[in-house]
Design an enzyme around this catalytic site. Structure first.
Site: not given
Lengths: 620, 620
Positions: A308, A404
């Site tokens: 990521e 998240c």
């Protein structure tokens, strides 16, 4: 440049208050149900249950991810900002309950983490790389500061100070730092709110020790008996953790994009507070590298799904990238701090680019569906069959196990009021032109908007009014008043009204030709708002469409989407006749004229799964 | 259409004999050393050691992959074709040694597989999905047939017949089929060489049972105690194994590309031998789907790395694809069988596209370095940092642990002679214009080439000479002889010479506009040979280069690479001035004229790591 805090400023723009109200009335109550595992069909969170177990109310093992605590903290922080906007008793009651839970889950010595308290009490801080104890602590501290600021209730803040003191005692003598930055910026926030010097000292220490010689994370990685939480972590390099160099030597944005943004945000704060030139220079270099080489036009960051993360200069694939919503939220955090650090309002172009495109796209109209990954090109059939795009979704998803992004959006929207204005000696800076009002130290300001026309009513002592001109917009004073410089009004004191027009330009933007993914392509923008083509409006096979060079998009009268005008432009569709028998042919291409219809990127994917593209072929 | 076997035809073209000699003098001796673990620095093969252990010569556990046996079989098959071209006593001695080893490793009941014999003798055929026993058996049978054809030595062929009989006894009463097709086409080859009817029957059975109702592979996958060899296999679907439908209902090329090609090859053979219209129709549909929707311009197939597989129509990314060398070899196997099945020589365009580009690119000039993955766009820095491209290498690699491709290339090159000519009633088909000669049933033919001029000397009975015109080339008779149809000469009998010119056109090719990855781009080709830009010739940031619309490439006099002319064309480089401060800008693009230099794709990556691209921006 010193920002006006969120507690003083009130957003009044109806487009934004609608979103902020959505957070209060839908998102936060819904997320509370999620955190309590009371939503059918959603993946279980275990978050509140973990706190109840750690507080001794129930007996249960820890559930969910090791960083599950942070969801409650982010929720609580979002509630704090929301309560500052709108006193909502029911919501405040839930928040007070949450505060009690957290306080009771805290151990006597100040330690706070439900995963380790419940599952591995003897293993505290033995897995800094993956354990997320400091990450969770950071979110707890941010929530505590916000809740105290918003409500004046300091019960959580006292717990945060106990936690900070405990962390100080443990980490100051050691060479360890969190695998996921966050506590650094939180400790600085705690210092700025309370003056707690130990918090600032610890933040500096955690920043300075990163990447600077052998430390606990190195030892963990070398330890053959290390208790790995995620197998893929074994393959992550020092860059992933922004630990490849001492922070002052880092010049390129590297590694996990959310981690990078949270670290750089703390670095910018530390540089500002400490007057640390080397740290400031590093922040400038990192921001420059990102802005000029590693940033998507949508304000997305993170070119690769694995890790990521940032990859390398100009590597910005549109269909396989990550561009996590949280990373763009992190970019907002970093960008505004860079303006505060340097006094240069232009960093708010980054802030606005990230907010108006990727962050707003991150949440659906209903407040219950979210994008974690924000692609710039989607072909649903390819996503289904080609695992290169496995992480990309063509429509927003409901709650995930790793949640998240949703609570991060929830805390971002009601906190916007803290990013609108700043003061410097003799000047007020209007950083974002969101209609709003405030009163601060004898100064009363109200910014009103009607279409592209703004009225800034000022009542108070003499000062200069500095109006930021967002990239891609034109700002002109409209009643010939005291404009004394480029976009500066001199307010002589007393009560006065200033008028200006802020006109976002319809633009056809190109990328630096070094970006292979965008060669020969253009992106339609209106100011900093990115537009895209969707299959719903333009039919399938968007790759066969071209914008005619020189064709300027125009607004479609009376048609808006998510508060922005829908656009049209003259285009061409490349004919596929002649390709029936072979995929490849040396044919002269044939084109049919078509009208292209562009919609705001932030509103894409709200009408079912279909193709979407931000970058459009351009034909001369 | 009946092909002339490799044993009868002799390649004389110096460009091709050079490669075939390289296989004999370098590749095969080198690979023998590899298979014997005698090459320093190369990953250990264990291949010969496994056979020695299974034969009882030494005591050792099995090493390497479960399908490691196939490397020796492919090597042996390559040796067979090579010996047919050039009697090489030393090589034949090694091959005879290998044959003895294999024969001694075979169990009494005909079973042959060193992994299961050494490691899991009680587990034969319990993991058809992953165990590769039938895959290895197929390569053994292919080697045995080729070795008998080439040398007349039938010791291995007898072992192959024992193996086939064993397989027949075990599999005919069961609903199982190999996870990796290969044995099907091998059994048909065995039948065609020996007339062994059981082999043909078993091939039909294994083809028919695939995807048709519950079978052993379904049970393996559902079994909670299944002994998985590769974790990722758990995620593979029925498409991966071409088992999502009965084969006669399959209309789109799906799943693992090598598996697909080997299966389709067997299907084409079975349809030809059985006169099975439904199977033939499926083959036609599969070939059409691939050719018009799922094929790279280089003859590469497999759009995704995960699963090394086909994905969906028009999903053909140039930088993250797989395009395994073995898959293009498989495409050659399938394509030529389609011509034999249908009598339509145009399938040889697929064969030639795959061979001349991806397959030849797969081996370096030295015969010791190989591409497994054949990208159409490479940026070495992005490869290094973005795991999306992790499988892509910017230069050829030495031997790998999974060494499917190198011995597959080694067996392909010396076997080309078997694909050059075919006969049908009253006609000889010249399928590929590689200079060569043969004598068959009173017919003597010699094809000579000088540049683009060909001479076909024929001596024998009256027949028609059908010359295939490769896609992208023009074929004209050059001495006004008996051309009786489009590219057909009528040979009246006796000794006669025919002259023709075959001129590959320099072409600027586009992809169907539905291919998103190639929108606005062109590919330079010469006939079926694909060209590319390399950083070495054109500087970095190839994405900033454009070919001017209408600019035709030209040959650079006196400059060749791997036997093909180097090309030049007028191009433009997009200036990146104005992008220093931002990656995105609404600037009018500026261009500088440049000369683009194109080199044959098959020769790319031979001059160090650098950028490469096949698809080039086109500017009107």
């Amino acid at each position: 440049m010193k920002p006006l805090p969120f507690t003083k400023v009130r957003v009044t723009d109806p487009d934004w208050t609608r979103r902020i109200d959505l957070v209060r009335t839908v998102v936060l109550p819904y997320q509370w149900e999620i955190l309590n595992d009371r939503v059918d069909g959603a993946e279980k969170s275990y978050c509140v249950r973990n706190f109840r177990a750690a507080a001794g109310d129930i007996k249960a093992p820890h559930g969910g991810m090791v960083f599950q605590d942070s969801d409650l903290y982010k929720w609580l922080e979002a509630v704090a900002y929301t309560l500052a906007v709108h006193r909502d008793e029911a919501l405040e009651k839930l928040a007070d309950e949450a505060v009690e839970l957290i306080v009771h889950a805290q151990e006597e010595d100040g330690y706070l983490n439900t995963y380790y308290s419940l599952m591995k009490p003897q293993k505290r801080y033995t897995n800094l790389m993956e354990g997320h104890e400091l990450y969770c602590a950071g979110h707890m501290i941010e929530a505590a500061v916000a809740y105290d600021q918003a409500t004046g209730k300091d019960r959580l803040l006292q717990a945060a100070l106990r936690l900070a003191r405990h962390l100080h005692g443990y980490f100051m003598p050691r060479r360890g730092y969190p695998g996921h930055p966050e506590v650094e910026l939180a400790l600085i926030k705690l210092y700025e709110h309370t003056g707690d010097a130990g918090s600032l000292e610890l933040a500096h220490h955690l920043i300075d020790v990163r990447g600077a010689g052998e430390n606990q994370l190195d030892l963990e990685r070398k330890d053959p008996d290390h208790d790995w939480i995620w197998e893929p972590m074994k393959r992550f390099d020092d860059q992933y953790f922004q630990a490849h160099q001492p922070v002052r030597e880092q010049k390129t944005a590297e590694g996990h994009a959310v981690r990078a943004m949270y670290l750089y945000s703390a670095m910018a704060d530390a540089a500002r507070l400490g007057g640390d030139k080397a740290l400031r220079d590093a922040c400038l270099a990192l921001a420059d590298n990102m802005r000029t080489r590693r940033l998507y036009v949508t304000g997305g960051i993170g070119s690769a799904s694995f890790g990521e993360r940032f990859t390398t200069d100009y590597d910005l694939p549109n269909d396989s990238m990550y561009c996590e919503t949280c990373a763009s939220i992190g970019l907002m955090l970093f960008a505004r701090r860079m303006s505060w650090l340097t006094g240069d309002p232009r960093y708010f172009d980054l802030w606005e680019r990230a907010l108006n495109n990727t962050v707003l796209a991150g949440m659906g109209e209903d407040g219950k569906h979210f994008f974690y990954v924000n692609p710039l090109e989607v072909r649903p059939d390819a996503i289904r069959w080609n695992m290169t795009y496995e992480h990309v979704k063509p429509v927003r998803q409901s709650w995930f196990g790793v949640a998240c992004c949703p609570p991060n959006i929830a805390r971002t929207l009601p906190s916007l009021s803290g990013s609108l204005y700043a003061r410097s000696k003799g000047a007020l800076h209007v950083l974002s032109h969101i209609a709003s009002q405030f009163e601060d130290e004898g100064l009363r300001v109200e910014l009103r908007r009607s279409g592209e026309d703004y009225t800034l009513a000022v009542d108070g002592p003499a000062l200069e009014l500095h109006l930021r001109v967002p990239e891609g917009s034109e700002l002109t004073a409209t009643d010939g008043q005291a404009e004394v410089g480029r976009h500066i009004f001199r307010h002589p004191g007393g009560e006065q009204t200033y008028r200006y027009r802020l006109r976002p330009r319809l633009r056809v933007v190109r990328a630096n030709p070094k970006v292979a993914a965008n060669a020969g392509k253009v992106c339609v923008m209106r100011g900093l708002d990115v537009y895209c083509l969707e299959e719903k409006d333009n039919g399938p096979w968007l790759s066969g469409l071209c914008l005619k060079e020189g064709s300027l998009p125009r607004e479609v009268p009376g048609q808006t989407m998510d508060g922005l005008p829908v656009l049209e432009a003259e285009g061409l569709r490349m004919a596929d006749s002649g390709y029936e028998d072979s995929l490849y042919a040396d044919l002269k291409p044939a084109y049919q004229p078509v009208t292209l219809r562009f919609v705001p990127y932030r509103a894409w994917g709200n009408r079912g799964a279909g193709e979407m593209t931000v970058w459009v072929n351009s034909l001369h």
